[in-house]
Design a protein around this motif. Structure first.
Motif, PDB file in Angstrom:
ATOM      1  N   LEU A  83       0.507   1.423  -2.218  1.00 24.33           N
ATOM      2  CA  LEU A  83       0.690   0.799  -0.898  1.00 24.33           C
ATOM      3  C   LEU A  83       0.004  -0.569  -0.843  1.00 24.33           C
TER       4      LEU A  83
ATOM      5  N   ARG B  74       0.928  -7.764   1.903  1.00 26.58           N
ATOM      6  CA  ARG B  74       1.183  -7.575   3.334  1.00 26.58           C
ATOM      7  C   ARG B  74       0.276  -6.497   3.912  1.00 26.58           C
ATOM      8  N   ILE B  75       0.042  -5.456   3.104  1.00 25.48           N
ATOM      9  CA  ILE B  75      -0.814  -4.361   3.576  1.00 25.48           C
ATOM     10  C   ILE B  75      -2.259  -4.848   3.725  1.00 25.48           C
TER      11      ILE B  75
ATOM     12  N   ASP C 161       7.385  -1.166   4.631  1.00 26.10           N
ATOM     13  CA  ASP C 161       5.942  -0.902   4.622  1.00 26.10           C
ATOM     14  C   ASP C 161       5.604   0.220   5.608  1.00 26.10           C
TER      15      ASP C 161
ATOM     16  N   LEU D 289       4.231  -6.677   9.037  1.00 20.89           N
ATOM     17  CA  LEU D 289       4.655  -5.682   8.040  1.00 20.89           C
ATOM     18  C   LEU D 289       6.180  -5.543   8.095  1.00 20.89           C
TER      19      LEU D 289
ATOM     20  N   ASN E 275      -0.195  -3.704  -1.303  1.00 20.53           N
ATOM     21  CA  ASN E 275       0.371  -5.030  -1.568  1.00 20.53           C
ATOM     22  C   ASN E 275      -0.249  -6.071  -0.620  1.00 20.53           C
TER      23      ASN E 275
ATOM     24  N   SER F 254       6.634   3.528   4.282  1.00 16.56           N
ATOM     25  CA  SER F 254       5.705   4.029   3.269  1.00 16.56           C
ATOM     26  C   SER F 254       4.427   4.561   3.929  1.00 16.56           C
TER      27      SER F 254
END
Lengths: 278, 278
Positions: free
Chosen positions: B257, B261-262, B230, B226, B259, B233
């Motif tokens: 949130l 990567r998340i 990130d 991350l 995305n 957030s």
């Protein structure tokens, strides 16, 4: 904008606005020893120049400039509060100055001690001893008038006093001293816990200002015409109060401190001490 | 240089030198859940690369790199202490994380309160209440492992506890918690005054690390892959522990949130939680 009846607000070092009163300015000028005529001259100049939200520092600067032109030694006394600030940036010269103040009150002092408490050793700035009392002192030197000593400081100083067995004993006491002031919460807590505190104008009648004035003390940083490096040299050599400075006239002139600015400053210091005796 | 029998000294975050022992590294790797084979691989790599006065942070980085390549979810657990540091620079996410820890111990918590003491009101970071006890908590978040909580902090926290009537009562207690450690003097004072303190590895058996491990807590900042933004957030939205993060999978994916990567981080978090159950 009615100046006489104070409808102009000025801005204090803390950023807070306050009604401007000529009475307050008059009082601070009176304390410097200025004549009524000179006070009136300053007051009327400020009246002409004042504007809404003018920083009090600017009013001070203006008054100081007039005083300096008319009577240099009075300007030095008028400058007392700022001269204390100029003892910084480190806190040590302030501690030395406070120790001298205790000596003038008949105490014997030691500075920068490590004293054993019930639980741990504590670093104590000053210990002042007379026939009946041992007074331990924490000095909080602040570099700006807007910075006040806060509740956390009162709390830790109280816990330290407790550990050093200074609570509720008439023969062993603890005091927290600052060159500025305390937050409302710090004052409330200290009163409630009987923790002695002393700030520039607190408490009434026993404030740092009143103590300094009572003992006729003037920090060397009050002297006009000296450079920052001169002050640093004087402080490094241990001269924080002008009385020490004047008393050591001969050794100072013989040392590498003895330059032309220092010689002029010595005369200023002598006149200043004379004016305090009046 | 005999590494096996620890004649190499390494430099800790505080700057202090300490004999390097493979046993200590082995223990921290074991805590991450790594297999014996993986531990041996890391140990022998470090043995080849170590040099006198190598910063422990560098040894950590090297070990972390190998773990991350072999088993990403173990790397996250290995990274726990540093992940707590990454909750900063402000102290608030750390307070949230500690409050979650109390909740997992069966307390109901509130954060950022103003409570009336005998003398003044105090800002208290966390209040944790169960059937028998009210535990008030001061959190000291430090941005660097080398920064320890000092005596002054212990002193003011004790005086605050005293004012809040938390001293000597089994039903109302006060605790000072930090993500790093305490100076020797702070520990000595706190023990002497019965002031509860908790640091990363203090006290033995009741340390922050052991509490976090006991409750299977992992700060979101443990997740690899991350970006700083990130984490910011996630923390802003109130997700400080990966269990909260995984539990809120659906709303998170539906929010901004969610995305790529998340989504990857969610899988890592799930594997990580699984590994804790073993």
């Amino acid at each position: 904008m009615k100046v006489g009846s104070s409808l102009v607000e000025v801005k204090k070092a803390t950023g807070v606005l306050e009604a401007y009163t000529e009475e307050k300015l008059r009082e601070s000028l009176r304390r410097s020893g200025a004549s009524l005529k000179l006070i009136d001259e300053v007051i009327s100049t400020v009246r002409r120049r004042i504007y809404p939200e003018m920083p009090t520092a600017e009013i001070f600067k203006l008054s100081f400039k007039i005083l300096k032109k008319r009577a240099r030694h009075l300007a030095a006394r008028y400058n007392l509060k700022r001269a204390l600030l100029s003892l910084g940036p480190a806190g040590f010269p302030f501690e030395q100055f406070i120790a001298r103040m205790f000596e003038k009150s008949g105490y014997q002092t030691s500075t920068n001690l490590f004293l054993a408490g019930k639980c741990v050793e504590h670093e104590v700035d000053i210990s002042a001893i007379n026939d009946t009392t041992t007074l331990l002192c924490e000095c909080k030197f602040k570099n700006s008038q807007g910075m006040k000593v806060d509740l956390k400081t009162s709390l830790y100083v109280y816990a330290r006093a407790l550990d050093l067995n200074c609570v509720g004993r008439p023969d062993r006491d603890f005091i927290l001293i600052t060159n500025t002031g305390f937050t409302t919460e710090a004052i409330k807590y200290s009163k409630c816990m009987n923790l002695k505190i002393m700030g520039w104008s607190f408490p009434d009648g026993q404030s740092l200002r009143s103590q300094i004035e009572k003992h006729g003390m003037i920090p060397v940083t009050c002297l006009t015409g000296l450079k920052k490096s001169d002050f640093e040299s004087l402080i490094r050599e241990g001269y924080v109060d002008i009385e020490d400075f004047v008393k050591n006239r001969v050794p100072i002139l013989k040392s590498r401190l003895g330059n032309r600015r220092i010689i002029t400053a010595l005369s200023e210091a002598e006149r200043l001490l004379e004016s305090l005796k009046v």
